[in-house]
Design a protein around this motif. Structure first.
Motif, PDB file in Angstrom:
ATOM      1  N   ALA A 170       0.702  -1.214   0.101  1.00 15.76           N
ATOM      2  CA  ALA A 170      -0.116   0.084   0.119  1.00 15.76           C
ATOM      3  C   ALA A 170       0.953   1.179   0.073  1.00 15.76           C
ATOM      4  O   ALA A 170       0.587   2.108  -0.466  1.00 15.76           O
ATOM      5  N   MET A 171       2.181   1.147   0.662  1.00 17.55           N
ATOM      6  CA  MET A 171       2.871   2.293   0.726  1.00 17.55           C
ATOM      7  C   MET A 171       3.354   2.483  -0.663  1.00 17.55           C
ATOM      8  O   MET A 171       3.716   3.693  -1.246  1.00 17.55           O
ATOM      9  N   ALA A 172       3.845   1.409  -1.112  1.00  9.25           N
ATOM     10  CA  ALA A 172       4.701   1.792  -2.505  1.00  9.25           C
ATOM     11  C   ALA A 172       3.495   2.207  -3.631  1.00  9.25           C
ATOM     12  O   ALA A 172       3.819   3.103  -4.540  1.00  9.25           O
ATOM     13  N   ILE A 173       2.320   1.920  -3.263  1.00  5.90           N
ATOM     14  CA  ILE A 173       1.261   2.442  -4.349  1.00  5.90           C
ATOM     15  C   ILE A 173       1.000   3.846  -4.022  1.00  5.90           C
ATOM     16  O   ILE A 173       0.778   4.542  -5.094  1.00  5.90           O
ATOM     17  N   GLY A 174       1.001   3.997  -2.903  1.00  8.27           N
ATOM     18  CA  GLY A 174       0.659   5.344  -2.160  1.00  8.27           C
ATOM     19  C   GLY A 174       1.834   6.331  -2.716  1.00  8.27           C
ATOM     20  O   GLY A 174       1.584   7.444  -3.300  1.00  8.27           O
ATOM     21  N   LEU A 175       2.906   5.843  -2.555  1.00 10.14           N
ATOM     22  CA  LEU A 175       4.226   6.512  -2.932  1.00 10.14           C
ATOM     23  C   LEU A 175       4.197   7.188  -4.512  1.00 10.14           C
ATOM     24  O   LEU A 175       4.522   8.100  -5.006  1.00 10.14           O
ATOM     25  N   GLY A 176       3.515   6.109  -5.453  1.00 16.14           N
ATOM     26  CA  GLY A 176       3.850   6.394  -6.979  1.00 16.14           C
ATOM     27  C   GLY A 176       2.628   7.440  -7.491  1.00 16.14           C
ATOM     28  O   GLY A 176       2.523   7.800  -8.487  1.00 16.14           O
ATOM     29  N   GLU A 177       1.423   7.414  -6.320  1.00 15.84           N
ATOM     30  CA  GLU A 177       0.338   8.497  -6.891  1.00 15.84           C
ATOM     31  C   GLU A 177       0.480   9.721  -7.167  1.00 15.84           C
ATOM     32  O   GLU A 177       1.295  10.509  -6.324  1.00 15.84           O
ATOM     33  N   THR A 178       0.022  10.392  -8.077  1.00 16.42           N
ATOM     34  CA  THR A 178       0.184  11.679  -8.380  1.00 16.42           C
ATOM     35  C   THR A 178      -1.501  12.390  -8.708  1.00 16.42           C
ATOM     36  O   THR A 178      -1.648  13.210  -8.051  1.00 16.42           O
ATOM     37  N   ALA A 179      -2.013  11.629  -9.346  1.00 18.72           N
ATOM     38  CA  ALA A 179      -3.544  11.893  -9.770  1.00 18.72           C
ATOM     39  C   ALA A 179      -4.377  12.463  -8.546  1.00 18.72           C
ATOM     40  O   ALA A 179      -5.089  13.506  -8.611  1.00 18.72           O
ATOM     41  N   PRO A 180      -4.386  11.791  -7.511  1.00 18.60           N
ATOM     42  CA  PRO A 180      -5.016  11.800  -6.562  1.00 18.60           C
ATOM     43  C   PRO A 180      -4.674  13.044  -5.589  1.00 18.60           C
ATOM     44  O   PRO A 180      -5.602  13.533  -4.821  1.00 18.60           O
ATOM     45  N   LEU A 181      -3.570  13.372  -5.505  1.00 13.42           N
ATOM     46  CA  LEU A 181      -2.897  14.310  -4.780  1.00 13.42           C
ATOM     47  C   LEU A 181      -2.835  15.860  -5.198  1.00 13.42           C
ATOM     48  O   LEU A 181      -2.905  16.691  -4.712  1.00 13.42           O
ATOM     49  N   VAL A 182      -2.780  15.840  -6.642  1.00 15.62           N
ATOM     50  CA  VAL A 182      -2.687  17.198  -7.369  1.00 15.62           C
ATOM     51  C   VAL A 182      -3.784  18.156  -6.884  1.00 15.62           C
ATOM     52  O   VAL A 182      -3.753  19.177  -6.656  1.00 15.62           O
ATOM     53  N   TYR A 183      -5.056  17.385  -6.866  1.00 14.73           N
ATOM     54  CA  TYR A 183      -6.279  18.347  -6.405  1.00 14.73           C
ATOM     55  C   TYR A 183      -6.833  18.462  -5.125  1.00 14.73           C
ATOM     56  O   TYR A 183      -7.690  18.568  -4.947  1.00 14.73           O
ATOM     57  N   THR A 184      -5.931  17.744  -4.382  1.00 10.92           N
ATOM     58  CA  THR A 184      -6.455  17.533  -2.886  1.00 10.92           C
ATOM     59  C   THR A 184      -5.464  18.117  -2.034  1.00 10.92           C
ATOM     60  O   THR A 184      -5.527  18.756  -0.775  1.00 10.92           O
ATOM     61  N   ALA A 185      -3.994  17.771  -2.284  1.00  8.53           N
ATOM     62  CA  ALA A 185      -2.863  18.167  -1.266  1.00  8.53           C
ATOM     63  C   ALA A 185      -2.239  19.676  -1.934  1.00  8.53           C
ATOM     64  O   ALA A 185      -1.797  20.435  -1.159  1.00  8.53           O
ATOM     65  N   GLY A 186      -2.775  19.878  -3.040  1.00  8.35           N
ATOM     66  CA  GLY A 186      -2.187  21.063  -3.954  1.00  8.35           C
ATOM     67  C   GLY A 186      -0.659  21.020  -3.813  1.00  8.35           C
ATOM     68  O   GLY A 186      -0.354  19.950  -4.392  1.00  8.35           O
ATOM     69  N   TRP A 187       0.029  22.280  -3.579  1.00  2.37           N
ATOM     70  CA  TRP A 187       1.233  22.393  -3.846  1.00  2.37           C
ATOM     71  C   TRP A 187       1.965  23.517  -2.966  1.00  2.37           C
ATOM     72  O   TRP A 187       1.291  24.334  -2.639  1.00  2.37           O
ATOM     73  N   SER A 188       3.162  23.319  -2.400  1.00  3.48           N
ATOM     74  CA  SER A 188       3.696  24.299  -1.760  1.00  3.48           C
ATOM     75  C   SER A 188       5.438  24.075  -1.502  1.00  3.48           C
ATOM     76  O   SER A 188       5.627  22.916  -1.249  1.00  3.48           O
ATOM     77  N   ASN A 189       6.241  25.126  -1.911  1.00  2.00           N
ATOM     78  CA  ASN A 189       7.523  24.634  -2.185  1.00  2.00           C
ATOM     79  C   ASN A 189       8.126  25.237  -0.765  1.00  2.00           C
ATOM     80  O   ASN A 189       9.404  25.505  -0.568  1.00  2.00           O
ATOM     81  N   THR A 190       7.531  25.676  -0.040  1.00  2.00           N
ATOM     82  CA  THR A 190       7.947  26.176   1.357  1.00  2.00           C
ATOM     83  C   THR A 190       7.881  25.093   2.600  1.00  2.00           C
ATOM     84  O   THR A 190       7.158  24.072   2.340  1.00  2.00           O
ATOM     85  N   PRO A 191       8.544  25.258   3.632  1.00  2.00           N
ATOM     86  CA  PRO A 191       8.665  24.426   4.709  1.00  2.00           C
ATOM     87  C   PRO A 191       7.125  23.934   5.037  1.00  2.00           C
ATOM     88  O   PRO A 191       6.169  24.723   4.928  1.00  2.00           O
ATOM     89  N   TRP A 192       7.030  22.656   5.544  1.00  2.00           N
ATOM     90  CA  TRP A 192       5.405  22.306   5.798  1.00  2.00           C
ATOM     91  C   TRP A 192       5.098  22.758   7.072  1.00  2.00           C
ATOM     92  O   TRP A 192       5.833  22.816   8.255  1.00  2.00           O
ATOM     93  N   THR A 193       3.831  23.270   7.231  1.00  2.00           N
ATOM     94  CA  THR A 193       3.363  24.030   8.463  1.00  2.00           C
ATOM     95  C   THR A 193       2.491  23.448   8.946  1.00  2.00           C
ATOM     96  O   THR A 193       1.929  23.885  10.159  1.00  2.00           O
ATOM     97  N   GLY A 194       1.781  22.288   8.487  1.00  2.00           N
ATOM     98  CA  GLY A 194       0.562  21.890   9.314  1.00  2.00           C
ATOM     99  C   GLY A 194      -0.149  20.960   8.521  1.00  2.00           C
ATOM    100  O   GLY A 194      -0.087  21.056   7.383  1.00  2.00           O
ATOM    101  N   LEU A 195      -1.049  20.297   9.099  1.00  2.00           N
ATOM    102  CA  LEU A 195      -2.098  19.582   8.478  1.00  2.00           C
ATOM    103  C   LEU A 195      -3.083  20.180   7.583  1.00  2.00           C
ATOM    104  O   LEU A 195      -3.436  19.681   6.610  1.00  2.00           O
ATOM    105  N   PHE A 196      -3.372  21.283   7.936  1.00  2.00           N
ATOM    106  CA  PHE A 196      -4.237  22.093   7.246  1.00  2.00           C
ATOM    107  C   PHE A 196      -3.677  23.021   6.210  1.00  2.00           C
ATOM    108  O   PHE A 196      -4.169  23.937   5.791  1.00  2.00           O
TER     109      PHE A 196
END
Lengths: 342, 307
Positions: B220-246
């Motif tokens: 499951a981790m290997a599958i999740g690691l390789g996914e792009t499509a489900p993340l682009v429109y849910t996790a968005g994008w940020s090239n600054t340090p991670w600041t929190g769950l939200f």
């Protein structure tokens, strides 16, 4: 599956517990009533995956409720004008045809290669190389699809543009679909077919391997005892006995081929048209709804239409997947995962 | 299982010359068998040449440009490293694995142990169906549910939740398989000694099932690691340090998707994309070897139980 049957016991008294069947659920002989109650109470938990499938379908159905399911939706025309000047036409069939043009050849190639791989590993190769090659095939399945995509776009596309496409046209140009203009940069349907073939093989090969392996030894031994060569046994015994499973593998591969979005989006050239030949840039249903979504946020009608497309993709994937599971005897997930037995 | 090789006429083929004298037809059949054997091997070349070519080119583009900055710096314009993507990937995969494992494991154990057969059958079918849903469809689902309905917008949590929907069936099906295939003799022994169901599960079934469950989690981790499509429109994008769950986050696969088309003038970004690809391949290979190791261990263990 290597699941072993319990050894039947001699009937030595009424107290002998009934042999536990391999797959169905086990219940203790005592406390049957309580156990049954607990069983039904447990059902919602066991049905969590079903709930997730239903939730996905429900959300998509709800979000596409505004789509005008007129005849134009099933048509071959797609036209979207962001300014809203001209009326938009959202025809899904264009994308279904494009998906078929890419997924069909990829699936045919992948099935042939997978069958060869499966026969080699099950019949011809000694155990050690067979295991090593199975490991490598699994690795192929684990490579992220974007990695295939960037390799296809940066490394393969120039090669396809200068060499692969002209060569193929030189040899097969007289066939419909193989002649005509080439795609200058190399991106296009042919490259997408190539990438997709490699991505589908691990799945089809794994399921085919299991089906060939599950052919009863009695049949194989009978064939060999009659003096058939290994290849004759494969052709006349194994392939026939495993036919259903092999078709199941093809359907499961088809599910993967039509569902792939990112890698295809990177190498197909993203052009909304039915390609006049194999080289031309085109699109697929899955890749289109992937790369188009961010343009859709400001156009409610486009977003609704794309969601409707996603729903069609979901329906196609469900049908293909169920057919594949039925034919291959289910448990494809476990087979592809190796199910803890490598 | 019986391997067909080395049995039948082939076993006699050592005396090929004599046999050929006996029957030209047999000679023909044996020759055909030999040809097929080598022709089938050709399929491996056709499949593994692309695999090695890909690994070669990704390495060539990525490895010489690796520096410490690749791992520690944040990407700004046409410079910097993958720090944000590595952070984001770890957080996303960690969270999604936690979600998927808790749901998948509980559902798997209930399916194997408690649910009535009819319900278990439906559960298994649904699990396989869920695994077959295209990732981008899950992406749409996640966008509506976790970005719009909740009002969160693009968040790390939304991305992880969407990803876990994709990962659940793999944990679920392997957990179910693991608990269903505990040898019947072990179970009967436990129950005969008066063990309660939960005692049996915890003390006896769990240690036997653990390696298989872990293979499911790894996969499951290997599958999740390789996914792009489900993340682009849910996790968005940020090239600054991670600041929190939200807050939105970036991830390795996203770096490839965003940078793969960059023109040569922005070559550093293309290099970053290849470096992300290289890291992903390394992690996937490691996970695959881990899977294999677990599978071997499990086989040995089961054999020890006399199953």
């Amino acid at each position: 599956m290597d699941r072993r049957e319990p050894i039947p016991r001699p009937a030595d008294g009424a107290s002998t517990p009934t042999p536990v069947p391999a797959l169905p659920n086990r219940r203790a002989a005592n406390g049957e009533g309580r156990s049954r109650l607990r069983g039904w109470l447990a059902s919602p938990v066991a049905l969590l995956p079903l709930g997730l499938v239903a939730l996905v379908a429900a959300v998509l159905l709800w979000e596409s409720r505004l789509a005008n399911l007129g005849p134009s939706f099933w048509g071959l025309n797609y036209f979207f004008d962001p300014s809203g000047g001209a009326p938009s036409v959202f025809g899904v069939s264009l994308f279904l045809v494009d998906s078929a043009i890419v997924a069909g050849p990829a699936l045919a190639l992948a099935s042939g290669l997978s069958l060869a791989i499966a026969i080699s590993t099950v019949v011809y190769l000694p155990p050690a190389p067979s295991r090593l090659l199975t490991l490598l095939t699994n690795l192929l399945a684990g490579i992220p699809s974007v990695v295939y995509g960037i390799w296809g776009y940066v490394v393969l596309a120039p090669y396809f543009g200068t060499t692969a496409q002209p060569t193929l046209r030189g040899f097969l140009g007289w066939l419909p679909g193989f002649g005509g203009p080439l795609s200058a940069g190399g991106v296009g349907s042919l490259l997408a077919i190539f990438i997709l073939t490699i991505m589908v093989i691990p799945i089809t090969a794994a399921v085919m391997r299991e089906s060939l392996r599950n052919v009863p030894n009695d049949l194989v031994e009978a064939g060999l005892a009659l003096g058939a060569t290994p290849w004759e046994v494969v052709r006349r015994v194994r392939l026939r006995a495993a036919r259903r499973g092999l078709w199941g593998a093809v359907f499961l591969g088809l599910g993967r081929a039509i569902g792939e979005s990112v890698a295809v989006a990177m190498v197909i050239g993203a052009s909304i048209q039915i390609p006049p030949n194999l080289y031309t840039p085109s699109t697929t249903l899955a890749s289109f709804i992937f790369y188009q979504l961010d343009s859709a946020f400001f156009y409610p009608n486009l977003l609704t239409a794309l969601t409707e497309f996603a729903l069609v993709l979901l329906a196609v994937a469900l049908v293909v997947n169920l057919l594949g599971q039925r034919a291959s005897g289910a448990d494809a997930t476990v087979i592809v995962t190796g199910g803890g037995r490598g | 299982m019986i391997r067909d090789r080395g049995a039948g006429p082939t076993a006699l083929a050592a005396d090929g010359a004599e046999l050929a004298a006996v029957s030209p037809r047999l000679r023909h059949r044996l020759r055909l068998d030999g040809i097929v054997r080598w022709a089938l091997l050709g399929a491996f070349a056709a499949v593994f040449f692309p695999l090695f070519d890909m690994i070669y080119w990704v390495s060539v583009r990525a490895v010489p440009k690796f520096t410490l900055a690749t791992f520690t710096e944040y990407q700004v314009g046409n410079a910097g490293g993958l720090a944000a993507m590595i952070e984001g990937t770890f957080v996303l995969i960690g969270l999604a694995t936690a979600f998927a494992t808790s749901i998948g494991l509980i559902a798997g154990i209930y399916t194997a142990e408690y649910a009535p057969p009819a319900v278990a059958r439906i559960g298994r079918l649904a699990g396989n169906v869920l695994a077959g849903i295209p990732a981008i469809v899950i992406g749409y689902f996640g966008y509506f549910l976790f970005a719009l309905y909740t009002g969160w917008g693009y968040t790390t949590l939304g991305g992880a939740l969407t990803l876990s929907v994709l990962m659940v069936p793999f944990v679920y099906r392997t957990a179910d398989l693991a608990f269903s295939s505990v040898p019947a003799s072990q179970r009967e022994a436990a129950l005969a000694l008066g063990a309660r169901r939960h005692q049996y599960l915890r003390r006896l079934a769990w240690p036997i099932a653990l390696p298989t469950v872990l293979t499911g989690v790894f996969l499951a981790m290997a599958i999740g690691l390789g996914e792009t499509a489900p993340l682009v429109y849910t996790a968005g994008w940020s090239n600054t340090p991670w600041t929190g769950l939200f807050s939105p986050t970036s991830f390795l696969t996203g770096a490839i998707w965003l940078f793969y088309e960059q023109p040569p003038t922005l070559g550093a970004l293309l290099t970053l994309a290849f470096q992300a690809a290289f890291l992903l391949i390394v992690i996937v290979v490691a996970l695959n070897l881990g899977l294999q190791w677990l599978a071997d261990r499990y086989r040995r263990r089961l054999r020890g139980l006399g199953a």
